[in-house]
Design a protein around this motif. Structure first.
Motif, short mmCIF file in Angstrom:
data_model
loop_
_atom_site.label_atom_id
_atom_site.label_comp_id
_atom_site.label_asym_id
_atom_site.label_seq_id
_atom_site.Cartn_x
_atom_site.Cartn_y
_atom_site.Cartn_z
N LEU A 56 0.81 -1.22 0.00
CA LEU A 56 0.00 0.00 0.00
C LEU A 56 0.85 1.28 0.00
O LEU A 56 0.57 2.19 -0.80
N PRO A 57 1.88 1.42 0.83
CA PRO A 57 2.70 2.64 0.76
C PRO A 57 3.38 2.81 -0.60
O PRO A 57 3.46 3.93 -1.11
N VAL A 58 3.84 1.74 -1.19
CA VAL A 58 4.49 1.81 -2.51
C VAL A 58 3.49 2.26 -3.56
O VAL A 58 3.79 3.11 -4.40
N LEU A 59 2.29 1.73 -3.49
CA LEU A 59 1.24 2.13 -4.44
C LEU A 59 0.92 3.62 -4.29
O LEU A 59 0.75 4.32 -5.29
N GLY A 60 0.86 4.10 -3.07
CA GLY A 60 0.60 5.52 -2.83
C GLY A 60 1.69 6.40 -3.42
O GLY A 60 1.40 7.45 -4.02
N ILE A 61 2.93 5.99 -3.29
CA ILE A 61 4.05 6.77 -3.84
C ILE A 61 3.98 6.78 -5.37
O ILE A 61 4.20 7.82 -6.01
N VAL A 63 1.31 6.50 -7.28
CA VAL A 63 0.20 7.38 -7.68
C VAL A 63 0.63 8.84 -7.54
O VAL A 63 0.36 9.66 -8.43
N LEU A 64 1.30 9.17 -6.45
CA LEU A 64 1.76 10.55 -6.24
C LEU A 64 2.74 10.96 -7.33
O LEU A 64 2.65 12.08 -7.87
#
Length: 74
Positions: A56-61, A63-64
């Motif tokens: 999840l944190p990797v996916l957020g980065i 997308v950002l």
């Protein structure tokens, strides 16, 4: 998630490890300290392990970064 394996014969416990590493350490302990006795005890699960964040944190980065790249092309 991290796991801690407890010996069913004495007070031994593994450090917080992956499930396979903890199981291996418990087996090593039983072979050295309790030969001939099948491994027993219980397994403790640490659900608050900081390494257990998943992707999840990797996916957020990602997308950002896509948003920033799209904004820079205008």
């Amino acid at each position: 998630m991290a796991y801690r394996f407890w010996c069913g014969e004495c007070g031994f416990k593994t450090p917080w490890l992956s499930e396979s590493q903890g199981s291996d350490r418990q087996l090593e302990h039983y072979e050295k300290q309790h030969p001939g006795i099948p491994p027993g005890g219980h397994v403790e699960v640490n659900r608050k392990n900081p390494e257990g964040g998943g992707c999840l944190p990797v996916l957020g980065i990602v997308v950002l970064l896509l948003i920033i790249a799209a904004a820079c092309q205008r």
